[in-house]
Write an enzyme that holds these catalytic residues in place. Structure first.
Site, PDB file in Angstrom:
ATOM      1  N   ALA A  69       0.845  -1.193   0.000  1.00  0.00           N
ATOM      2  CA  ALA A  69       0.000   0.000   0.000  1.00  0.00           C
ATOM      3  C   ALA A  69       0.883   1.246   0.000  1.00  0.00           C
ATOM      4  O   ALA A  69       2.005   1.242   0.507  1.00  0.00           O
ATOM      5  CB  ALA A  69      -0.913   0.005   1.218  1.00  0.00           C
ATOM      6  N   ASN A 118       8.597   9.438   4.218  1.00  0.00           N
ATOM      7  CA  ASN A 118       7.368  10.113   3.807  1.00  0.00           C
ATOM      8  C   ASN A 118       6.548  10.492   5.034  1.00  0.00           C
ATOM      9  O   ASN A 118       6.573   9.808   6.052  1.00  0.00           O
ATOM     10  CB  ASN A 118       6.552   9.223   2.859  1.00  0.00           C
ATOM     11  CG  ASN A 118       5.557   8.343   3.590  1.00  0.00           C
ATOM     12  OD1 ASN A 118       4.453   8.794   3.925  1.00  0.00           O
ATOM     13  ND2 ASN A 118       5.946   7.101   3.871  1.00  0.00           N
ATOM     14  N   PHE A 122      -1.853   9.957   4.579  1.00  0.00           N
ATOM     15  CA  PHE A 122      -3.043   9.307   4.010  1.00  0.00           C
ATOM     16  C   PHE A 122      -3.796  10.236   3.058  1.00  0.00           C
ATOM     17  O   PHE A 122      -5.031  10.365   3.127  1.00  0.00           O
ATOM     18  CB  PHE A 122      -4.000   8.832   5.106  1.00  0.00           C
ATOM     19  CG  PHE A 122      -3.531   7.666   5.935  1.00  0.00           C
ATOM     20  CD1 PHE A 122      -2.440   6.903   5.567  1.00  0.00           C
ATOM     21  CD2 PHE A 122      -4.194   7.329   7.103  1.00  0.00           C
ATOM     22  CE1 PHE A 122      -2.018   5.824   6.343  1.00  0.00           C
ATOM     23  CE2 PHE A 122      -3.778   6.249   7.881  1.00  0.00           C
ATOM     24  CZ  PHE A 122      -2.689   5.494   7.498  1.00  0.00           C
ATOM     25  N   THR A 195      -0.347   9.985  10.910  1.00  0.00           N
ATOM     26  CA  THR A 195      -1.691  10.407  11.307  1.00  0.00           C
ATOM     27  C   THR A 195      -1.738  10.462  12.826  1.00  0.00           C
ATOM     28  O   THR A 195      -1.525   9.444  13.485  1.00  0.00           O
ATOM     29  CB  THR A 195      -2.756   9.429  10.783  1.00  0.00           C
ATOM     30  OG1 THR A 195      -2.769   9.472   9.349  1.00  0.00           O
ATOM     31  CG2 THR A 195      -4.140   9.785  11.301  1.00  0.00           C
ATOM     32  N   LYS A 237      -1.834  -4.360  10.138  1.00  0.00           N
ATOM     33  CA  LYS A 237      -0.487  -3.884   9.806  1.00  0.00           C
ATOM     34  C   LYS A 237       0.090  -3.136  10.995  1.00  0.00           C
ATOM     35  O   LYS A 237      -0.518  -2.175  11.484  1.00  0.00           O
ATOM     36  CB  LYS A 237      -0.524  -2.980   8.580  1.00  0.00           C
ATOM     37  CG  LYS A 237       0.858  -2.587   8.054  1.00  0.00           C
ATOM     38  CD  LYS A 237       0.767  -1.906   6.708  1.00  0.00           C
ATOM     39  CE  LYS A 237       2.139  -1.654   6.112  1.00  0.00           C
ATOM     40  NZ  LYS A 237       2.056  -1.083   4.752  1.00  0.00           N
ATOM     41  N   ASN A 266       5.154  -1.724   8.879  1.00  0.00           N
ATOM     42  CA  ASN A 266       5.021  -0.394   8.313  1.00  0.00           C
ATOM     43  C   ASN A 266       6.377   0.303   8.351  1.00  0.00           C
ATOM     44  O   ASN A 266       7.398  -0.305   8.652  1.00  0.00           O
ATOM     45  CB  ASN A 266       3.964   0.400   9.101  1.00  0.00           C
ATOM     46  CG  ASN A 266       3.191   1.360   8.215  1.00  0.00           C
ATOM     47  OD1 ASN A 266       3.761   2.040   7.370  1.00  0.00           O
ATOM     48  ND2 ASN A 266       1.882   1.429   8.415  1.00  0.00           N
TER      49      ASN A 266
END
Length: 362
Positions: A69, A118, A122, A195, A237, A266
């Protein structure tokens, strides 16, 4: 062909911002997919071999290597990516509501480490729009022969401005209800560092009701799933920054609740062991680090999860898989499937085929 891509990367992509390069590169993949002769030729050259297929999560995967993803956030380029030899493609992360993500610049390369940082946050079109796009992509995928048609996973996360556990659960329920009917499997993303408050959901007391809500919603949305399990497979995850005891706790909870697997891992907030100049690292600021510097910890997590769960969970290994040796090491540690992203950026469109071949244990 690898040399050609490396030259292109060094002369064209490296001088521009990482995010702009991503948009141009992904745009080229989607444009290429609109040329029938070209896409069919590439598809034939890079398609998985029959002996590479694997039965995992009640699904037939053309091979064990997939795209993680973060690359196709809005589920609008799945068929183009499918032609590059991935055994599965995980779209997202998709949130309940559309959101722009964090301010740019928000993606940085550490080329000496072949790594990325990064803090995208999202950025995506939201579950409603993504569901429409994914439905279109699934119709296009039907034109690919079943033995080489990739599995499609959907990664769902929390909308940034949603606060409190009750509202967060409702947000995930919304995404699940729309996207589960279009997903071969779902991934509950509770581990991005970008987030606020998201990683708090990895705590067992918060994760338990969230998992149960997503399971319930998926069962209602998809009473007759396209797999041998009898439900849409669900994975969680997790972050490499979790202590081992917390990794074990999440694994045990997954077993208790009938979760089908864990994605490990992740990106990391750690900056240890980098060869990139410290000033450059500092200038990039906060965010999740991906690529080879993550490989050691990610592999250790796979080993720990497998030791804790035995054969009871599917383990998808992600984080720092770049070479054939990396792929074989994760499989040896207990992974069932492998994922990559950062290696795709640095090594180009023929890289997935090489790693998929390495992931074939025969």
């Amino acid at each position: 062909m690898g040399f050609v891509y490396k030259l292109l990367f060094r002369t064209v992509f490296a001088p521009m911002s990482a995010e702009r390069a991503h948009h141009i590169g992904f745009g080229a993949i989607k444009a290429f997919d609109r040329v029938p002769v070209a896409r069919e030729a590439v598809g034939r050259a890079l398609r998985p071999r029959p002996e590479e297929s694997a039965e995992v999560l009640g699904l037939r995967f053309p091979n064990r290597f997939g795209l993680a993803a973060g690359f196709d956030k809005n589920a609008d380029g799945v068929r183009g990516l499918a032609r590059l030899g991935f055994g599965y493609i995980e779209v997202g992360t998709i949130t309940g509501r559309a959101q722009p993500g964090n301010p740019a610049p928000r993606m940085f390369r550490f080329t000496r480490d072949r790594a990325l940082v990064n803090r995208m946050g999202f950025n995506n079109v939201g579950a409603d729009a993504a569901a429409v796009r994914l439905a279109d992509q699934r119709r296009l995928l039907e034109r690919i022969p079943a033995p080489v048609r990739p599995v499609v996973g959907v990664n769902i996360g929390k909308t940034k401005d949603v606060a409190g556990l009750e509202a967060t659960i409702a947000d995930y329920r919304h995404s699940t209800g729309l996207l589960a009917p279009l997903a071969d499997y779902l991934v509950l993303n509770v581990s991005s560092p970008n987030t606020p408050g998201l990683r708090d959901l990895q705590a067992v007391e918060s994760l338990r009701p969230l998992i149960q809500a997503v399971q319930e919603t998926a069962a209602q949305a998809v009473p007759h799933p396209r797999n041998a399990l009898g439900h849409v497979p669900l994975l969680v995850k997790i972050a490499p920054d979790l202590a081992d005891a917390d990794v074990v706790a999440v694994t045990e909870l997954a077993l208790e609740l009938g979760v089908d697997g864990v994605v490990a891992s992740n990106t990391t907030i750690s900056r240890e062991g980098l060869r990139t100049d410290a000033e450059r690292v500092g200038a990039a600021g906060p965010g999740g680090l991906s690529g080879p510097p993550l490989a050691g910890r990610a592999c250790d997590m796979v080993r720990l999860i497998r030791r804790t769960a035995g054969p009871g969970l599917t383990v998808i290994a992600a984080g720092g898989i770049e070479t054939a040796a990396d792929a074989r090491a994760r499989l040896a540690a207990g992974a069932d499937l492998l994922q990559g992203y950062t290696g795709f950026i640095y090594h180009g469109p023929f890289w997935p085929r090489r790693i998929a071949a390495a992931a074939y244990p025969g």
